[in-house]
Design an enzyme around this catalytic site. Structure first.
Site, PDB file in Angstrom:
ATOM      1  CD  GLU A 176       8.230 -77.604   5.946  1.00  0.00           C
ATOM      2  OE1 GLU A 176       7.476 -77.152   6.809  1.00  0.00           O
ATOM      3  OE2 GLU A 176       7.839 -77.939   4.806  1.00  0.00           O
ATOM      4  CD  GLU A 292       7.612 -82.474   3.862  1.00  0.00           C
ATOM      5  OE1 GLU A 292       6.594 -81.757   3.882  1.00  0.00           O
ATOM      6  OE2 GLU A 292       8.341 -82.672   4.851  1.00  0.00           O
TER       7      GLU A 292
HETATM    8  O1  AHR Z   1       3.533 -83.047   4.964  1.00  0.00           O
HETATM    9  C1  AHR Z   1       2.944 -82.328   5.994  1.00  0.00           C
HETATM   10  C2  AHR Z   1       3.885 -81.285   6.578  1.00  0.00           C
HETATM   11  O2  AHR Z   1       4.184 -80.342   5.603  1.00  0.00           O
HETATM   12  C3  AHR Z   1       5.230 -81.781   7.044  1.00  0.00           C
HETATM   13  O3  AHR Z   1       5.195 -82.286   8.330  1.00  0.00           O
HETATM   14  C4  AHR Z   1       6.064 -80.540   6.977  1.00  0.00           C
HETATM   15  O4  AHR Z   1       7.410 -80.810   6.679  1.00  0.00           O
HETATM   16  C5  AHR Z   1       5.403 -79.703   5.894  1.00  0.00           C
HETATM   17  O5  AHR Z   1       5.141 -78.421   6.336  1.00  0.00           O
END
Ligand code: AHR
Length: 495
Positions: A176, A292
């Site tokens: 990110e 994610e």
């Molecule tokens: O999963 C929690 C957070 O969500 C992670 O650290 C980040 O990559 C995303 O914003």
């Protein structure tokens, strides 16, 4: 009673459902790593080399074919050298992710994580530090892990207990980076990516590199800026959190459908991203890394819809219900349909945090309905995805949240077919007739609960769990099952 008819088609296989689509994500965030996975070798809680034995055993049975670590946002603060060598001389650092700050003694480092992957049979995926690191630091980590040339770093790895290279296949170049990973402008990140990736390739030409994607604007610009260098990109990362479904347990019927519709829309994000990636020159194939994904309820975040009900302090922990399990199954249908372009996916996160399949509290450990939803999909892992035609159905929900009441995914394995069915309807059972190749049933399991708000807990670990499902056969490849409202089931057929 809803009546639905489905046909599993063998004439148009979609592709292989890579085990990598069933990946997980372990971040040093809250009690995911420390306290969840890792209790240390001196803990009174039974452990395998510091990892909780009950958690590891549950995860082995899930299974966990791929595991991403150490972040998330944590990755862009992480300096890998802090986590190698004798534990008692490792530095204690400020552990930072998502606004949390903790004492981080680095007792769970590279060797420990890779030992966990070996125990689980998981491919490791390391997320590298771009935000506060350097190309050299990441190159050194890659050399330390993967090289067999007799360098100082490789000798150090051997001295730390690993004579053989770890052969880590997947390396994330930041996380990110449009946000917590440095607030880069896309062109700056694209150039930075190119620099890192060029150097990493020199160290290990086989390492698969993952670039950080984001929204449409970012993705288009990243690909444009690196148009002449896309050979440096193997996978393109996108994240997808479902945040519109209201409270974790006290949701309304409308919010129930909203979450399921959001889960379904994950596939649209994959399709849209694939559209950009397919336009890249020279036929270079870049996979999508949905590294994610999952539900992030408002109780566990200080931002986004309904965040006024977040708990203080934020622990990133939330209650998991049957609704979350149904949402998981709906997302997996899309993963199977997109298995030609989606190359890996990691549920966020593996223990205690966010959409966790496994929870711990002191000495107790229990699994969430999502754990069982994933486990019911095991027969599909590594198999050939088949299209399922819904020849007759009704919709459920209303307005934007309207969806097919019944949906399914299927796969073909040597000697048989597996189908997973979801009755998404909030309060109506479904009678489902399906056509699929097979002569007899080898496994049929149903996951449901009295209420879609039900989940498991330390006190009630077995409230929601699978049970056998009766299947009727007419002997000519037609099958019939009755699914209660809000349920999912997997039927495995042998030829
Ligand atoms: O999963 C929690 C957070 O969500 C992670 O650290 C980040 O990559 C995303 O914003």
């Amino acid at each position: 009673m809803i009546e639905t008819t489905l046909t599993v088609r063998t004439d148009a296989p979609i592709g292989t459902i890579s085990p990598r689509l069933y990946g997980h994500f372990a971040e040093h965030l809250g009690r995911c790593c420390y306290g969840g996975l890792w209790v240390g070798t001196k803990s009174h809680i039974p452990n395998y080399g510091g990892f909780r034995a009950d958690v590891v055993d549950a995860l082995k049975a899930l299974p966990v074919p791929l595991l991403r670590w150490p972040g998330g946002c944590y990755a862009d603060h992480y300096h890998w050298r802090d986590g190698i060598g004798a534990p008692d001389i490792r530095p204690t650092r400020l552990g930072m992710s998502c606004g949390l700050q903790v004492e981080d003694d680095n007792s769970l480092g590279t060797h420990e994580f890779l030992a966990l992957c070996r125990m689980l049979g998981a491919e490791p995926y390391l997320a590298g530090n771009v935000g506060s690191g350097s190309p050299q630091e990441l190159c050194d980590w890659l050399e330390y892990c993967n090289s067999s040339v007799n360098t100082t770093l490789v000798r150090e790895r051997r001295a730390n207990g690993s004579a053989q290279p770890f052969a880590v296949p997947l390396w994330g170049v930041g996380n990110e980076n449009w946000g917590c990973g440095g607030n880069y402008d896309v062109v700056d990140y694209a150039r930075e990516y190119r620099r890192y990736a060029t150097m990493l390739r020199h160290v290990d030409a086989k390492a698969e590199l993952v670039a950080c994607g984001f929204n449409d604007e970012w993705n288009i610009e990243f690909l444009k800026t690196n148009a002449r260098h896309l050979g440096l990109v193997d996978h393109f990362s996108i994240h997808c959190y479902w945040i519109k479904g209201g409270p974790e347990t006290e949701f309304s019927e409308e919010q129930y459908y909203t979450l399921l519709a959001e889960a379904q829309a994950t596939e649209d994000l994959v399709i849209r991203t694939a559209g950009y990636l397919q336009q890249v020159p020279d036929g270079k194939r870049i996979g999508i890394a949905l590294d994610e994904w999952g539900v992030w309820h408002p109780e566990a975040r200080p931002w986004g819809p309904d965040n006024a009900i977040h708990r203080e302090p934020i622990t990133y922990e939330q209650a998991g219900t049957l609704r979350d399990a149904l949402a998981t199954a709906i997302a997996l249908e899309g993963f199977h349909r997109q298995c030609q372009v989606l190359t890996l996916a990691n549920l966020a996160q593996i223990v205690n945090v966010l959409h966790a399949p496994v929870m711990t509290e002191g000495e107790s450990m229990w699994v969430t309905p999502t754990y069982y939803a994933l486990q019911l999909h095991t027969p599909h892992i590594g198999q050939t995805a088949l299209p399922v035609d819904i020849t007759h159905s009704v919709s459920a929900g209303a307005g934007d949240s309207s969806i097919h009441a019944v949906s399914a995914t299927a796969s073909r394995h040597e000697g048989g077919t597996a189908i997973t069915l979801v009755n998404r309807h909030y309060d109506q059972p479904a009678s489902i007739r399906f056509t699929a190749a097979g002569s007899h049933v080898t496994q049929a399991l149903l996951l449901t609960a009295d209420d879609p708000r039900d989940g498991n807990s330390a006190q009630h670990p077995d409230r929601v769990k699978p049970r056998p499902l009766p299947v009727q056969a007419d002997g000519t490849g037609h099958w019939q099952v009755d699914l209660p409202a809000h349920s999912l089931a997997t039927v495995v057929l042998a030829d």
